[in-house]
Design a protein around this motif. Structure first.
Motif, PDB file in Angstrom:
ATOM      1  N   ILE A  59      17.349  15.577  15.051  1.00 33.55           N
ATOM      2  CA  ILE A  59      18.754  15.261  15.255  1.00 33.55           C
ATOM      3  C   ILE A  59      18.807  14.314  16.447  1.00 33.55           C
ATOM      4  O   ILE A  59      18.251  14.599  17.508  1.00 33.55           O
ATOM      5  CB  ILE A  59      19.581  16.529  15.542  1.00 33.55           C
ATOM      6  CG1 ILE A  59      19.630  17.424  14.289  1.00 33.55           C
ATOM      7  CG2 ILE A  59      20.996  16.165  15.998  1.00 33.55           C
ATOM      8  CD1 ILE A  59      20.221  18.792  14.539  1.00 33.55           C
ATOM      9  N   VAL A  60      19.446  13.163  16.265  1.00 34.95           N
ATOM     10  CA  VAL A  60      19.420  12.105  17.272  1.00 34.95           C
ATOM     11  C   VAL A  60      20.840  11.862  17.779  1.00 34.95           C
ATOM     12  O   VAL A  60      21.765  11.684  16.985  1.00 34.95           O
ATOM     13  CB  VAL A  60      18.846  10.801  16.681  1.00 34.95           C
ATOM     14  CG1 VAL A  60      18.517   9.814  17.789  1.00 34.95           C
ATOM     15  CG2 VAL A  60      17.603  11.089  15.843  1.00 34.95           C
ATOM     16  N   THR A  61      21.003  11.876  19.104  1.00 35.28           N
ATOM     17  CA  THR A  61      22.329  11.658  19.692  1.00 35.28           C
ATOM     18  C   THR A  61      22.314  10.436  20.598  1.00 35.28           C
ATOM     19  O   THR A  61      21.264  10.008  21.068  1.00 35.28           O
ATOM     20  CB  THR A  61      22.800  12.887  20.505  1.00 35.28           C
ATOM     21  OG1 THR A  61      21.934  13.054  21.638  1.00 35.28           O
ATOM     22  CG2 THR A  61      22.773  14.146  19.650  1.00 35.28           C
ATOM     23  N   GLY A  62      23.491   9.895  20.854  1.00 33.75           N
ATOM     24  CA  GLY A  62      23.627   8.661  21.614  1.00 33.75           C
ATOM     25  C   GLY A  62      23.872   8.870  23.095  1.00 33.75           C
ATOM     26  O   GLY A  62      24.513   8.025  23.726  1.00 33.75           O
ATOM     27  N   HIS A  63      23.369   9.957  23.678  1.00 30.86           N
ATOM     28  CA  HIS A  63      23.535  10.160  25.116  1.00 30.86           C
ATOM     29  C   HIS A  63      22.825   9.047  25.885  1.00 30.86           C
ATOM     30  O   HIS A  63      21.699   8.676  25.550  1.00 30.86           O
ATOM     31  CB  HIS A  63      22.971  11.518  25.537  1.00 30.86           C
ATOM     32  CG  HIS A  63      23.780  12.682  25.056  1.00 30.86           C
ATOM     33  ND1 HIS A  63      23.430  13.429  23.946  1.00 30.86           N
ATOM     34  CD2 HIS A  63      24.926  13.218  25.528  1.00 30.86           C
ATOM     35  CE1 HIS A  63      24.330  14.381  23.763  1.00 30.86           C
ATOM     36  NE2 HIS A  63      25.252  14.265  24.693  1.00 30.86           N
ATOM     37  N   THR A  64      23.492   8.554  26.916  1.00 32.03           N
ATOM     38  CA  THR A  64      23.000   7.399  27.667  1.00 32.03           C
ATOM     39  C   THR A  64      22.669   7.772  29.115  1.00 32.03           C
ATOM     40  O   THR A  64      22.873   8.914  29.543  1.00 32.03           O
ATOM     41  CB  THR A  64      24.073   6.304  27.699  1.00 32.03           C
ATOM     42  OG1 THR A  64      25.220   6.822  28.406  1.00 32.03           O
ATOM     43  CG2 THR A  64      24.484   5.875  26.297  1.00 32.03           C
ATOM     44  N   ALA A  65      22.184   6.775  29.854  1.00 32.22           N
ATOM     45  CA  ALA A  65      21.954   6.957  31.291  1.00 32.22           C
ATOM     46  C   ALA A  65      23.261   7.318  31.993  1.00 32.22           C
ATOM     47  O   ALA A  65      23.261   8.077  32.974  1.00 32.22           O
ATOM     48  CB  ALA A  65      21.364   5.678  31.885  1.00 32.22           C
ATOM     49  N   SER A  66      24.370   6.795  31.496  1.00 33.90           N
ATOM     50  CA  SER A  66      25.675   7.114  32.082  1.00 33.90           C
ATOM     51  C   SER A  66      25.997   8.597  31.886  1.00 33.90           C
ATOM     52  O   SER A  66      26.503   9.266  32.807  1.00 33.90           O
ATOM     53  CB  SER A  66      26.767   6.248  31.451  1.00 33.90           C
ATOM     54  OG  SER A  66      26.466   4.874  31.624  1.00 33.90           O
TER      55      SER A  66
END
Length: 331
Positions: free
Chosen positions: A120-127
């Motif tokens: 499962i892949v999520t778009g969590h970023t450095a922000s």
């Protein structure tokens, strides 16, 4: 296909960090916002190099009047890209951030299990990583809380949660979406300042960028990255120390009784305070239903050097720790 520096960066990240293998089935969590659209576009463009099978999952929390339209928007994108689409809708509106997150991961896990996805892949970023560090720091936490957003972790049996964008800022995902004219769905709840995370995003981080460090998000994300490696090391060292204090071997670890149990004080006294605290937290994680507080850990750690017959007041659930000679007994 236009190959951008961000494509190259994510390709290198996936390869160097061993986030995915070739020819795997990846379920991408897509809200319709800029981060998840950036993620799915990157993975679609990299698909030919890796041979992945991609699917899109969308979770409708039903906490906005336009949530159904949002779901249709993501479904239309999946259809345009020729990708399998899965929708999970909450039975009733979910109004708490924590409850929504728990429900979302449960829903994604169920979709992945039912359709044989390994990731499962999520778009969590450095922000997001910077916001999480600040959020947990303000509430009070140790190193574990400061590095809470990790590159990957097991979500359930046979399914790994992966976050490939943790070195990419939200400014970069916005620029990427603009460059490729991706149709971002603006989530009105992201502007609602009653949520602490939104206040950090809308007020605190811009203030820090303007007055302290223009690259504050990347700097905080790097701090979380450093802490992640240190936490992994300390947790493993604490587990080994706990096993010695309990007088067991690795193969017996699964057989540790919840209660009663005893810890050898002489073994623990030789260790640093940092490891002593981690051992006690691991022990408390076995016997408490909720996370151990700092106060719980401290009063148990104090027994390592306390006089004979010292004891704690009851922990939640009624367990009591008592010193008997070289041992701490939890009953």
């Amino acid at each position: 296909m236009v190959w951008t520096p961000l494509h190259a960066k994510i390709h290198r990240t996936i390869r160097s960090r061993h986030l995915f293998e070739r020819n795997q089935r990846l379920l991408i969590a897509v809200s319709g916002g800029q981060d998840s659209l950036c993620l799915i576009k990157l993975l679609l463009d990299l698909q030919s190099k890796w041979g992945w099978y991609l699917g899109i999952a969308h979770c409708d929390h039903r906490w906005r009047s336009d949530s159904q339209a949002n779901a249709h928007h993501v479904e239309n994108l999946a259809e345009t890209w020729g990708i399998s689409f899965y929708l999970e809708t909450a039975n009733e509106p979910i109004n708490s951030e924590a409850a929504a997150r728990d429900w979302r991961y449960q829903a994604l896990s169920a979709i992945a299990q039912a359709n044989n996805y390994q990731y499962i892949v999520t778009g969590h970023t450095a922000s997001d990583r910077a916001e999480t560090l600040l959020y947990n720091l303000i509430r009070g936490t140790g190193a574990d809380g400061l590095q809470a957003l990790t590159w990957q972790r097991p979500l359930t049996t046979g399914i790994m949660l992966v976050r490939p964008l943790l070195e990419v800022t939200r400014i970069q995902t916005e620029q990427f979406c603009q460059e490729f004219k991706l149709p971002i769905w603006e989530d009105s709840t992201n502007q609602n300042l009653q949520y602490a995370r939104n206040r950090i995003r809308q007020e605190l981080l811009p203030y820090l960028r303007e007055n302290f460090n223009p690259q504050v998000e990347s700097a905080l994300a790097q701090t979380a990255e450093l802490l992640q490696a240190e936490v992994e090391y300390l947790e493993k060292a604490a587990q080994q120390l706990r096993e010695r204090a309990l007088g067991i071997g690795d193969e017996e670890d699964a057989l540790i009784p919840l209660l009663p149990l005893r810890l050898n004080r002489r073994v623990l006294q030789k260790a640093s305070l940092a490891l002593q605290r981690r051992v006690m937290r691991q022990v408390l994680q076995q016997i408490l239903t909720d996370a151990a507080s700092f106060e719980h850990i401290e009063k148990l750690t104090a027994l390592i050097t306390a006089p004979n017959r010292s004891q704690t007041d009851p922990f939640p659930g009624g367990a009591i720790a008592q010193v008997e000679g070289d041992w701490i007994y939890l009953k």
